[in-house]
Design a protein around this motif. Structure first.
Motif, PDB file in Angstrom:
ATOM      1  N   ASP A 217       1.086  -1.611  -0.164  1.00 51.06           N
ATOM      2  CA  ASP A 217      -0.101   0.209   0.210  1.00 51.06           C
ATOM      3  C   ASP A 217       0.624   1.301   0.065  1.00 51.06           C
ATOM      4  OD1 ASP A 217      -2.481  -1.927   0.079  1.00 51.06           O
ATOM      5  OD2 ASP A 217      -1.835  -1.837   2.257  1.00 51.06           O
ATOM      6  N   VAL A 218       2.177   0.968   0.368  1.00 49.42           N
ATOM      7  CA  VAL A 218       2.579   2.568   0.848  1.00 49.42           C
ATOM      8  C   VAL A 218       3.978   3.177  -0.184  1.00 49.42           C
ATOM      9  CG1 VAL A 218       3.736   4.152   2.430  1.00 49.42           C
ATOM     10  CG2 VAL A 218       1.583   2.604   3.162  1.00 49.42           C
ATOM     11  N   LEU A 219       4.876   1.557   0.073  1.00 56.65           N
ATOM     12  CA  LEU A 219       5.996   1.597  -0.547  1.00 56.65           C
ATOM     13  C   LEU A 219       5.701   0.928  -2.026  1.00 56.65           C
ATOM     14  CD1 LEU A 219       8.723   0.513   2.101  1.00 56.65           C
ATOM     15  CD2 LEU A 219       7.379   2.255   1.339  1.00 56.65           C
ATOM     16  N   ALA A 220       5.290   0.500  -2.330  1.00 50.86           N
ATOM     17  CA  ALA A 220       4.665   0.011  -3.904  1.00 50.86           C
ATOM     18  C   ALA A 220       5.242   1.257  -4.850  1.00 50.86           C
ATOM     19  CB  ALA A 220       3.224  -0.477  -4.155  1.00 50.86           C
ATOM     20  N   GLY A 221       5.994   0.916  -5.942  1.00 49.69           N
ATOM     21  CA  GLY A 221       6.841   1.946  -7.024  1.00 49.69           C
ATOM     22  C   GLY A 221       7.509   2.836  -6.453  1.00 49.69           C
ATOM     23  N   ARG A 222       7.929   3.218  -5.207  1.00 53.23           N
ATOM     24  CA  ARG A 222       8.660   3.815  -4.633  1.00 53.23           C
ATOM     25  C   ARG A 222      10.826   3.907  -4.571  1.00 53.23           C
ATOM     26  NH1 ARG A 222       6.066   8.912  -2.221  1.00 53.23           N
ATOM     27  NH2 ARG A 222       3.908   7.444  -1.491  1.00 53.23           N
ATOM     28  N   GLY A 223      10.745   2.212  -5.391  1.00 55.48           N
ATOM     29  CA  GLY A 223      12.252   2.122  -5.299  1.00 55.48           C
ATOM     30  C   GLY A 223      12.986   1.314  -4.562  1.00 55.48           C
ATOM     31  N   THR A 224      14.357   0.764  -4.638  1.00 59.74           N
ATOM     32  CA  THR A 224      14.190   0.151  -3.917  1.00 59.74           C
ATOM     33  C   THR A 224      15.472   0.145  -2.750  1.00 59.74           C
ATOM     34  OG1 THR A 224      16.860   0.174  -5.492  1.00 59.74           O
ATOM     35  CG2 THR A 224      14.899  -1.409  -5.705  1.00 59.74           C
ATOM     36  N   ASP A 225      14.948   1.551  -2.639  1.00 58.95           N
ATOM     37  CA  ASP A 225      16.335   1.844  -2.128  1.00 58.95           C
ATOM     38  C   ASP A 225      15.869   1.930  -0.353  1.00 58.95           C
ATOM     39  OD1 ASP A 225      18.847   1.993  -3.299  1.00 58.95           O
ATOM     40  OD2 ASP A 225      18.869   4.502  -3.412  1.00 58.95           O
ATOM     41  N   ILE A 226      14.524   2.340  -0.606  1.00 59.69           N
ATOM     42  CA  ILE A 226      13.218   2.529   0.365  1.00 59.69           C
ATOM     43  C   ILE A 226      13.275   1.326   1.489  1.00 59.69           C
ATOM     44  CG2 ILE A 226      11.119   2.846  -0.657  1.00 59.69           C
ATOM     45  CD1 ILE A 226      12.157   3.933   2.775  1.00 59.69           C
ATOM     46  N   SER A 227      13.342   0.196   0.153  1.00 57.24           N
ATOM     47  CA  SER A 227      12.736  -1.367   0.527  1.00 57.24           C
ATOM     48  C   SER A 227      14.000  -1.903   1.620  1.00 57.24           C
ATOM     49  CB  SER A 227      12.569  -2.332  -0.676  1.00 57.24           C
ATOM     50  OG  SER A 227      10.910  -1.589  -0.807  1.00 57.24           O
ATOM     51  N   VAL A 228      15.136  -1.848   0.606  1.00 55.23           N
ATOM     52  CA  VAL A 228      16.263  -1.970   1.638  1.00 55.23           C
ATOM     53  C   VAL A 228      16.587  -1.535   2.994  1.00 55.23           C
ATOM     54  CG1 VAL A 228      18.725  -1.717   0.762  1.00 55.23           C
ATOM     55  CG2 VAL A 228      17.305  -2.258  -1.214  1.00 55.23           C
ATOM     56  N   ALA A 229      16.593  -0.758   3.554  1.00 49.91           N
ATOM     57  CA  ALA A 229      16.488   0.277   4.600  1.00 49.91           C
ATOM     58  C   ALA A 229      15.690  -0.328   5.610  1.00 49.91           C
ATOM     59  CB  ALA A 229      16.013   1.804   4.144  1.00 49.91           C
ATOM     60  N   ARG A 230      13.959  -1.316   4.988  1.00 50.95           N
ATOM     61  CA  ARG A 230      13.697  -1.156   5.811  1.00 50.95           C
ATOM     62  C   ARG A 230      14.111  -2.661   6.223  1.00 50.95           C
ATOM     63  NH1 ARG A 230       9.615  -5.327   6.491  1.00 50.95           N
ATOM     64  NH2 ARG A 230       7.812  -4.683   8.980  1.00 50.95           N
ATOM     65  N   ASP A 231      14.839  -3.839   4.562  1.00 48.46           N
ATOM     66  CA  ASP A 231      15.252  -4.859   4.941  1.00 48.46           C
ATOM     67  C   ASP A 231      16.529  -5.173   6.412  1.00 48.46           C
ATOM     68  OD1 ASP A 231      13.300  -5.875   3.138  1.00 48.46           O
ATOM     69  OD2 ASP A 231      14.458  -6.135   1.921  1.00 48.46           O
ATOM     70  N   ARG A 232      17.329  -4.056   5.893  1.00 48.19           N
ATOM     71  CA  ARG A 232      18.413  -4.279   6.770  1.00 48.19           C
ATOM     72  C   ARG A 232      17.866  -3.626   8.213  1.00 48.19           C
ATOM     73  NH1 ARG A 232      20.589   0.674   4.921  1.00 48.19           N
ATOM     74  NH2 ARG A 232      21.366  -0.503   3.515  1.00 48.19           N
TER      75      ARG A 232
END
Length: 246
Positions: A217-232
């Motif tokens: 709902d929030v991060l879709a289409g936002r690029g990979t950097d933000i998802s990488v920060a959460r994964d870390r």
């Protein structure tokens, strides 16, 4: 624009040779941005760190102009994130805030919650508390953006007892009995979001739950950097809570 307010720094982007565009979360005006002259100087670099609290002054002649910002440090907290997991959580929650919120939409509950979490980080919160903080902040942010979860009653039966799942489709809680035949397709509902105890299993379940809905709902289409920060952040929290006591 003429604004004087306390603010939490949530993002910084270098601009030109010496300046910086900084995003701030404020208690009454939500996310705001401003250009800080000399933001890359030796004097201001320690101030303009995500997580620090400042007294912010924003000035702009017209609404379409990027405001000029001046800041005075009121609480230096970024440097107190001294463990790998604390730093990762601070990076993630401030990046999420800067990415997910629209400009100048008030979110006072998010401001209060983020402020308290950063205080906890600065005070040396342990991995279990940091994991709980991610879950609660993400859960709140989803609700603030209109993607809230109904965890009060079972979507299938209406019961309020023995709620252990969440439906990815309805966003509602599901009881153990009603959800048992479909358990593989449901998400875990951690006890900590129902007023229960905070433990390692609940934190892991909570991170799975809020991560699913954030991604959809929030991060879709936002690029990979933000998802990488959460994964870390999640990887470091999960590893830390799984590690045996020293």
């Amino acid at each position: 624009m003429h604004l004087d307010t306390p603010a939490i720094i949530v993002a910084l982007l270098s601009h030109g040779e010496h300046g910086a565009v900084v995003r701030f979360l404020t208690p009454d005006h939500g996310l705001v941005a401003g250009y800080v002259r000399g933001g890359r100087s030796r004097r201001l670099r320690p101030v303009l760190q995500a997580g620090n609290e400042v007294a912010l002054s924003l000035r702009a002649r017209v609404d379409t102009q990027l405001a000029a910002a001046t800041v005075e440090l009121t609480r230096a907290r970024a440097a107190l994130a001294t463990t790998a997991q604390a730093l990762a959580v601070l990076d993630w929650l401030t990046a999420l805030t800067a990415t997910a919120l629209a400009q100048e939409v008030p979110h006072p509950a998010l401001y209060r919650t983020l402020d308290a979490i950063i205080d906890g980080i600065a005070a040396g919160a342990g991995p279990l508390a940091l994991g709980e903080a991610i879950v609660r902040y993400e859960h709140l942010l989803l609700a603030e953006l209109g993607f809230g979860l109904d965890l009060t009653r079972c979507a299938a039966t209406g019961t309020t007892d023995d709620l252990v799942f969440v439906s990815p489709r309805s966003r509602q809680a599901v009881s153990a009995a009603a959800g048992a035949p479909y358990a593989a397709r449901l998400l875990p509902l951690p006890a900590l979001l129902r007023g229960g105890p905070v433990d390692a299993e609940g934190v892991r379940a909570g991170l799975t739950l809020t991560g699913h809905f954030l991604g959809a709902d929030v991060l879709a289409g936002r690029g990979t950097d933000i998802s990488v920060a959460r994964d870390r952040a999640v990887a470091r929290i999960v590893a830390a809570i799984a590690a045996p006591p020293a």
